[in-house]
Design a protein around this motif. Structure first.
Motif, PDB file in Angstrom:
ATOM      1  N   ASP B  28      -3.742   3.561 -24.117  1.00  0.00           N
ATOM      2  CA  ASP B  28      -4.467   2.739 -23.460  1.00  0.00           C
ATOM      3  C   ASP B  28      -3.868   1.101 -23.291  1.00  0.00           C
ATOM      4  OD1 ASP B  28      -6.962   1.773 -22.301  1.00  0.00           O
ATOM      5  OD2 ASP B  28      -7.974   1.129 -24.274  1.00  0.00           O
ATOM      6  N   ILE B  29      -3.328   0.850 -24.706  1.00  0.00           N
ATOM      7  CA  ILE B  29      -2.686  -0.545 -24.774  1.00  0.00           C
ATOM      8  C   ILE B  29      -1.441  -0.421 -23.727  1.00  0.00           C
ATOM      9  CG2 ILE B  29      -1.129  -1.836 -26.407  1.00  0.00           C
ATOM     10  CD1 ILE B  29      -3.158  -0.825 -28.336  1.00  0.00           C
ATOM     11  N   LEU B  30      -0.746   0.539 -23.892  1.00  0.00           N
ATOM     12  CA  LEU B  30       0.399   0.646 -22.839  1.00  0.00           C
ATOM     13  C   LEU B  30       0.023   0.605 -21.407  1.00  0.00           C
ATOM     14  CD1 LEU B  30       2.486   3.431 -24.600  1.00  0.00           C
ATOM     15  CD2 LEU B  30       3.163   1.135 -24.268  1.00  0.00           C
ATOM     16  N   GLY B  31      -0.983   1.031 -21.021  1.00  0.00           N
ATOM     17  CA  GLY B  31      -1.535   0.822 -19.674  1.00  0.00           C
ATOM     18  C   GLY B  31      -1.972  -0.345 -19.509  1.00  0.00           C
ATOM     19  N   LYS B  32      -2.522  -1.003 -20.181  1.00  0.00           N
ATOM     20  CA  LYS B  32      -2.851  -2.620 -19.966  1.00  0.00           C
ATOM     21  C   LYS B  32      -1.735  -3.359 -19.829  1.00  0.00           C
ATOM     22  CE  LYS B  32      -5.691  -5.930 -22.161  1.00  0.00           C
ATOM     23  NZ  LYS B  32      -5.692  -6.962 -21.110  1.00  0.00           N
ATOM     24  N   ALA B  33      -0.823  -3.004 -20.553  1.00  0.00           N
ATOM     25  CA  ALA B  33       0.429  -3.933 -20.863  1.00  0.00           C
ATOM     26  C   ALA B  33       1.267  -3.641 -19.704  1.00  0.00           C
ATOM     27  CB  ALA B  33       1.326  -3.485 -22.002  1.00  0.00           C
ATOM     28  N   TYR B  34       1.243  -2.344 -19.245  1.00  0.00           N
ATOM     29  CA  TYR B  34       1.957  -1.996 -17.876  1.00  0.00           C
ATOM     30  C   TYR B  34       1.472  -2.815 -16.693  1.00  0.00           C
ATOM     31  CZ  TYR B  34       3.866   0.947 -14.074  1.00  0.00           C
ATOM     32  OH  TYR B  34       4.676   1.063 -13.129  1.00  0.00           O
ATOM     33  N   ARG B  35       0.312  -2.775 -16.524  1.00  0.00           N
ATOM     34  CA  ARG B  35      -0.331  -3.475 -15.532  1.00  0.00           C
ATOM     35  C   ARG B  35       0.095  -5.171 -15.526  1.00  0.00           C
ATOM     36  NH1 ARG B  35      -4.502  -6.965 -14.253  1.00  0.00           N
ATOM     37  NH2 ARG B  35      -5.282  -6.530 -12.278  1.00  0.00           N
ATOM     38  N   GLU B  36      -0.309  -5.585 -16.731  1.00  0.00           N
ATOM     39  CA  GLU B  36      -0.060  -6.886 -16.854  1.00  0.00           C
ATOM     40  C   GLU B  36       1.325  -7.436 -16.778  1.00  0.00           C
ATOM     41  OE1 GLU B  36      -2.523  -9.330 -18.006  1.00  0.00           O
ATOM     42  OE2 GLU B  36      -3.788  -7.656 -17.237  1.00  0.00           O
ATOM     43  N   LEU B  38       3.700  -5.852 -15.136  1.00  0.00           N
ATOM     44  CA  LEU B  38       4.064  -5.426 -13.546  1.00  0.00           C
ATOM     45  C   LEU B  38       3.510  -6.721 -12.582  1.00  0.00           C
ATOM     46  CD1 LEU B  38       5.480  -3.208 -12.068  1.00  0.00           C
ATOM     47  CD2 LEU B  38       3.183  -2.365 -11.378  1.00  0.00           C
ATOM     48  N   LEU B  39       2.199  -7.037 -13.032  1.00  0.00           N
ATOM     49  CA  LEU B  39       1.639  -8.123 -12.147  1.00  0.00           C
ATOM     50  C   LEU B  39       2.449  -9.351 -12.282  1.00  0.00           C
ATOM     51  CD1 LEU B  39      -0.633  -9.416 -10.612  1.00  0.00           C
ATOM     52  CD2 LEU B  39      -1.706 -10.004 -12.626  1.00  0.00           C
ATOM     53  N   ILE B  40       3.004  -9.576 -13.520  1.00  0.00           N
ATOM     54  CA  ILE B  40       3.991 -10.749 -13.522  1.00  0.00           C
ATOM     55  C   ILE B  40       5.259 -10.600 -12.810  1.00  0.00           C
ATOM     56  CG2 ILE B  40       5.415 -12.171 -15.198  1.00  0.00           C
ATOM     57  CD1 ILE B  40       3.069 -11.556 -17.441  1.00  0.00           C
ATOM     58  N   ARG B  41       5.974  -9.253 -13.026  1.00  0.00           N
ATOM     59  CA  ARG B  41       7.119  -9.316 -12.227  1.00  0.00           C
ATOM     60  C   ARG B  41       7.106  -9.418 -10.680  1.00  0.00           C
ATOM     61  NH1 ARG B  41      11.424  -5.285 -14.415  1.00  0.00           N
ATOM     62  NH2 ARG B  41      10.867  -6.748 -16.059  1.00  0.00           N
ATOM     63  N   ARG B  42       6.013  -8.879 -10.224  1.00  0.00           N
ATOM     64  CA  ARG B  42       5.743  -8.597  -8.811  1.00  0.00           C
ATOM     65  C   ARG B  42       5.548  -9.997  -8.104  1.00  0.00           C
ATOM     66  NH1 ARG B  42       8.092  -4.976  -9.156  1.00  0.00           N
ATOM     67  NH2 ARG B  42       7.623  -2.887  -9.317  1.00  0.00           N
ATOM     68  N   PHE B  43       4.709 -10.787  -9.023  1.00  0.00           N
ATOM     69  CA  PHE B  43       4.360 -12.069  -8.777  1.00  0.00           C
ATOM     70  C   PHE B  43       5.390 -13.050  -8.686  1.00  0.00           C
ATOM     71  CE2 PHE B  43       3.271 -16.550  -9.560  1.00  0.00           C
ATOM     72  CZ  PHE B  43       2.084 -16.707  -8.922  1.00  0.00           C
ATOM     73  N   GLU B  44       6.307 -12.986  -9.644  1.00  0.00           N
ATOM     74  CA  GLU B  44       7.632 -13.579  -9.660  1.00  0.00           C
ATOM     75  C   GLU B  44       8.375 -13.214  -8.771  1.00  0.00           C
ATOM     76  OE1 GLU B  44       6.898 -16.218 -11.544  1.00  0.00           O
ATOM     77  OE2 GLU B  44       8.121 -16.225 -13.176  1.00  0.00           O
ATOM     78  N   MET B  98      -5.370 -16.277 -15.923  1.00  0.00           N
ATOM     79  CA  MET B  98      -5.579 -17.141 -14.569  1.00  0.00           C
ATOM     80  C   MET B  98      -5.241 -16.611 -13.205  1.00  0.00           C
ATOM     81  SD  MET B  98      -3.740 -20.549 -16.433  1.00  0.00           S
ATOM     82  CE  MET B  98      -3.601 -21.710 -14.848  1.00  0.00           C
ATOM     83  N   GLU B  99      -5.818 -16.803 -12.244  1.00  0.00           N
ATOM     84  CA  GLU B  99      -5.990 -16.478 -11.031  1.00  0.00           C
ATOM     85  C   GLU B  99      -4.706 -16.292 -10.459  1.00  0.00           C
ATOM     86  OE1 GLU B  99      -8.239 -14.633  -9.753  1.00  0.00           O
ATOM     87  OE2 GLU B  99      -9.643 -14.753 -11.383  1.00  0.00           O
ATOM     88  N   ALA B 100      -4.114 -15.355  -9.969  1.00  0.00           N
ATOM     89  CA  ALA B 100      -2.839 -15.309  -9.300  1.00  0.00           C
ATOM     90  C   ALA B 100      -2.828 -16.240  -7.919  1.00  0.00           C
ATOM     91  CB  ALA B 100      -2.416 -13.970  -8.855  1.00  0.00           C
ATOM     92  N   ARG B 101      -4.051 -16.204  -7.281  1.00  0.00           N
ATOM     93  CA  ARG B 101      -4.051 -16.968  -6.058  1.00  0.00           C
ATOM     94  C   ARG B 101      -3.900 -18.622  -6.315  1.00  0.00           C
ATOM     95  NH1 ARG B 101      -9.185 -16.489  -1.965  1.00  0.00           N
ATOM     96  NH2 ARG B 101      -8.411 -14.637  -0.878  1.00  0.00           N
ATOM     97  N   VAL B 313      -1.630  -4.072  -8.100  1.00  0.00           N
ATOM     98  CA  VAL B 313      -0.685  -5.149  -8.321  1.00  0.00           C
ATOM     99  C   VAL B 313      -0.213  -6.105  -7.162  1.00  0.00           C
ATOM    100  CG1 VAL B 313       1.380  -6.046  -9.516  1.00  0.00           C
ATOM    101  CG2 VAL B 313      -0.342  -4.889 -10.798  1.00  0.00           C
ATOM    102  N   LYS B 314       0.548  -4.836  -6.202  1.00  0.00           N
ATOM    103  CA  LYS B 314       1.067  -5.333  -5.027  1.00  0.00           C
ATOM    104  C   LYS B 314       0.049  -6.013  -4.041  1.00  0.00           C
ATOM    105  CE  LYS B 314       4.701  -2.871  -4.144  1.00  0.00           C
ATOM    106  NZ  LYS B 314       5.258  -1.377  -3.647  1.00  0.00           N
ATOM    107  N   ALA B 315      -1.226  -5.496  -4.146  1.00  0.00           N
ATOM    108  CA  ALA B 315      -2.340  -6.102  -3.320  1.00  0.00           C
ATOM    109  C   ALA B 315      -2.643  -7.540  -3.887  1.00  0.00           C
ATOM    110  CB  ALA B 315      -3.351  -5.204  -3.388  1.00  0.00           C
ATOM    111  N   ILE B 316      -2.556  -7.742  -5.102  1.00  0.00           N
ATOM    112  CA  ILE B 316      -2.904  -8.970  -5.665  1.00  0.00           C
ATOM    113  C   ILE B 316      -2.270  -9.962  -5.412  1.00  0.00           C
ATOM    114  CG2 ILE B 316      -3.227 -10.101  -7.994  1.00  0.00           C
ATOM    115  CD1 ILE B 316      -4.598  -7.537  -9.005  1.00  0.00           C
TER     116      ILE B 316
END
Lengths: 485, 344
Positions: B28-36, B38-44, B98-101, B313-316
């Motif tokens: 569960d923790i790994l899943g959350k970490a993965y998402r977070e 990945l969001l940072i990486r894709r955002f950057e 904080m919101e990606a937008r 994540v990509k969509a966000i």
């Protein structure tokens, strides 16, 4: 062979003190290094050590005596055998010289000579004492002679009482700390020592160590810490022992405190007050004598206040503490001991950004701030004798600058002289003059004139230091120049 | 939203008898970490693209490679705890929620940005999320950070402040002044050195005489640990020790996160100070996201579920990029606002 022990000066600005206690009695043997007496000034209590060996033959000033002038003989010491004081016993030797040998200061009155400063050195030359005290007295008389305003007060706050600037500042902090739990004071020696200049006297007792916090001598770190706390909504008062040391922290004052509101699009304000003595003290040389007003006044996002009188100090410090913005509050060490009439009303407060006409006049406008207001008032007095009527404006707040009050005055007098301790290049007077030129050029009958500090680092030698600072004569001369008289 | 939710956790918990004990929780923790992460990486990555297109100006410091540090640490915090960092700050902002937008629109200098376009990449804040910037002066955030901790100490509210800084900043004088002050007052502050090995182009070996940065607080009695900053679980475990220490009123704690940034110091980095092979090796062997992805797959998370996260994540990120381009520039009147708090 004997020596006369003189009342020592414990700091460059001390002129008198209280002889609070004798630790030796008449007839006691005294060894070099023994504590002879305790002396209290308005700033601190100090011990006087014997330099020479001998027997205390006579106490000339009993304990408990107040207002003992520096260099007055307080006791006599019989030189014993082969005492180092022997030459000082010569009846023809001026007492001042003997004093330097007979007594030395064990502790500093103020540790303001930070970063390598060694206070013991104040005891090194009797000539210095003499001149320092003479100069201090001269300055004090100057400002003390003129605290009365001939202009109308902005608002009648009712009864007043004589108050020193020091008391006014302390009272302002105490009142605001009582009213708001989020207000606290931090800085070097503000708590247990009761303030390097005794401004925070009594605050530790009343508010405790959590709200009156002694910091290490690390301005960069503790200023950043205070700014960080202010970003969360606390309201710190940061005391710089002197503003010279704020240079170590100027990054946090400018980059962290002044700019964050803007950079956060208005989200994160920084309600903080940076306060302490600014400008030249007396005989502390270049690194401890500088007026930083124009530095800070340059920066959007800061408010900059430079009070003169006790009422300015109290009313404006209270307003500064309540203000939601970062404020640089520039005091002056020499003014701390000066007494002015100050309203006693519990609610007394002054508006930030409002100058005060301290003296009304018709022939010339003299604009000054901080200690230079006293100088301008003296000059106005001199000028009055010569038939020139000078209006004196005490700026009180430098940013935002109350140019309207200056303009209204210049439109009446048609002439402008600015006075400040700071160097002339890019100084406050230059800004005032420029704004007058921009807004009231047609009203000027002469180019504005500036009286400013000499464009050199502050020298130590008494004669040179005097030459580096503005004088009444210079102000009078500048006025004569702009009035063609 | 497949991972990190209760239903996903339950599903994995009941998945099979061969799961090691605690695997469900970990998954569960790994899943959350993965998402977070990945969001940072894709955002950057997207920020890098927009920079290349000229939509983002000035300095832009990407966090790619270091994601495990903020994500792991954020998992140790409670609501109200504060975070402060330097100018390499986009990851911290996203991690605090904080919101990606708002972040992306700030990068493009638009009114929809967190600072209405007036702060840019290095200067964003959210009091609501406990994020206090975003500071452009190397090391300044450490003194400011102990100020956040000071406020917690003053208010006695039990909160903890995290002050992130790079190994380059760790040589700053004010950092040591802050160590001293924090230890003296026992402030609840976790100092986190993100040692990504290069302060701009100068390697840590060439800049710091201290070989073990986790010991830099030792003279003040500040406990320190070296942590594998590429391993989100290791970060989280160390972070929990640090935060618990602070919350217990024992004073500050120091964590040296050994991490690596894949991209240049900023967008204009010529990258002459390290070899391509060095970067490649780190990416292939130590990538924080790949490590978690592997663990998730080994733990039985279906590939499709990870794919769903990738898509989400990509969509966000795409949405944030669209928003950052459509949000208008600040009105010219904004030039004059927010200089001072109006007092009347």
């Amino acid at each position: 062979m004997g020596a006369t022990i003189l009342m020592p000066a414990l700091s460059p600005t001390m002129t008198e003190g209280k002889l609070s206690r004798w630790l030796k009695k008449e007839g006691d043997a005294v060894k070099s290094g023994d504590v002879l007496a305790e002396i209290e000034t308005d700033k601190a209590t100090m011990e006087v050590e014997a330099v020479d060996e001998g027997t205390l033959t006579k106490i000339l000033v009993p304990e408990g005596t107040e207002g003992v002038q520096v260099n007055v003989a307080i006791a006599e010491l019989d030189g014993g055998n082969g005492s180092a004081a022997a030459p000082a016993g010569n009846a023809g030797t001026p007492p001042a010289e003997q004093g330097s040998k007979a007594a030395a200061v064990q502790q500093p009155e103020s540790n303001a000579t930070q970063h390598g400063g060694e206070i013991g050195k104040i005891a090194k030359g009797a000539e210095d004492y003499g001149q320092v005290s003479a100069r201090g007295a001269e300055r004090r008389e100057g400002a003390a002679a003129e605290p009365k305003s001939t202009a109308q007060p902005e608002k009648d706050w009712g009864a007043t009482k004589p108050t020193t600037v020091r008391e006014a500042l302390r009272d302002a902090m105490a009142l605001e700390m009582r009213a708001d739990k989020d207000v606290f004071l931090m800085g070097e020696e503000v708590a247990q020592y009761q303030g390097a200049y005794k401004i925070s006297q009594g605050l530790l007792d009343e508010f405790g160590p959590k709200r009156v916090i002694d910091t290490p001598i690390t301005e960069y770190g503790f200023t950043g810490m205070a700014v960080g706390a202010a970003l969360t909504g606390l309201k710190p008062i940061v005391e710089f022992m002197t503003f010279n040391f704020s240079m170590q922290a100027i990054d946090h004052i400018i980059n962290s405190a002044a700019k964050t509101l803007y950079m956060s699009g208005g989200q994160l304000g920084c309600p903080i007050v940076f306060r302490g003595p600014n400008g030249a003290a007396a005989r502390v040389a270049a690194q401890h004598s500088q007026d930083f007003t124009s530095w800070y006044a340059h920066v959007p996002g800061l408010k900059v206040i430079a009070p003169w009188s006790a009422a300015d100090a109290k009313g404006l410090l209270r307003a500064a503490i309540r203000d939601p913005n970062p404020i640089v509050f520039l005091e002056n060490e020499i003014l701390y001991g000066q007494s002015f009439e100050c309203p006693v009303d519990e609610d007394f407060i002054l508006p930030i950004g409002k100058a005060k006409v301290e003296r009304e006049g018709t022939d010339v406008t003299i604009v000054a701030y901080s200690i230079m207001v006293g100088l301008a008032m003296q000059a106005a007095e001199e000028l009055a004798k010569a038939g020139i009527s000078a209006e004196v404006i005490n700026l009180r707040t430098i940013r935002p600058l109350d140019i309207e009050t200056v303009l209204a005055s210049v439109r009446k007098t048609n002439r402008l002289v600015t006075v400040e301790e700071g160097w002339a290049f890019a100084n406050v007077g230059g800004e005032v003059a420029m704004q007058v030129i921009e807004n009231a050029f047609d009203h000027l009958d002469a180019p504005p004139a500036r009286v400013a500090g000499a464009d050199v680092p502050m020298p130590y030698a008494a004669n040179l230091e005097k030459l580096a600072l503005p004088t009444v004569a210079q102000v009078v001369e500048a006025v004569r120049k702009v009035t063609y008289k | 939203m497949a991972l990190g939710t209760d239903s996903a956790a339950k599903r994995r918990n009941g998945r099979g008898k061969d799961s090691p004990p605690g695997a469900g929780h970990n998954q569960d923790i790994l899943g959350k970490a993965y998402r977070e992460m990945l969001l940072i990486r894709r955002f950057e990555e997207k920020a890098g693209q927009l920079y290349g297109m000229g939509l983002i100006g000035g300095f832009c410091h990407l966090y790619i490679g270091q994601e495990a540090v903020v994500v792991g640490m954020q998992m140790t915090l409670k609501e109200g705890d504060e975070v402060i960092t330097s100018y390499r700050d986009h990851g911290h902002m996203l991690a605090t929620g904080m919101e990606a937008r708002g972040v992306m629109a700030e990068l493009t200098g638009r009114i929809g940005g967190y600072s209405k376009g007036k702060g840019g990449s290095m200067h964003m804040f959210s009091r609501e999320k406990g994020f206090y910037g975003g500071h452009g002066i190397v090391g300044a955030q450490v003194s400011l950070g102990i100020g956040l901790a000071f406020a917690n100490w003053y208010r006695e509210d039990g909160k903890v402040a995290l002050a992130y800084f790079g190994e380059g900043a760790s040589n700053q004088g004010q950092v040591y002044e802050s160590f001293n002050l924090a230890a003296l007052l026992k402030l609840p502050c976790v100092f986190i050195i993100e040692n990504n090995r290069y302060g701009m182009g100068t390697s840590v070996e060439r800049a710091s005489a201290s070989k073990d940065l986790s010991k830099n607080g030792a003279p003040w009695g500040i406990p320190g640990e070296q942590v594998n900053g590429m391993d989100v679980l290791a970060v989280k475990a160390a972070g929990e020790r640090a935060v618990a220490h602070c919350r217990a009123g024992k004073g500050p704690y120091l964590l040296e996160m050994q991490t690596y940034r894949y991209r240049g110091h900023s967008m204009s980095d010529p990258a002459k100070y390290r070899t391509r092979e060095e970067v490649q090796k780190m990416r292939e062997q130590n990538d924080c996201i790949e490590m978690v992805r592997k663990l998730l797959l080994e733990g039985g998370t279906p590939e499709a579920e990870l794919k769903a996260v990738d898509d989400e994540v990509k969509a966000i990120v795409q949405d944030s990029a669209d928003f950052a381009q459509s949000s208008p520039e600040p009105d010219e009147s904004e030039l004059w606002t927010d200089v001072l708090v109006e007092t009347r």
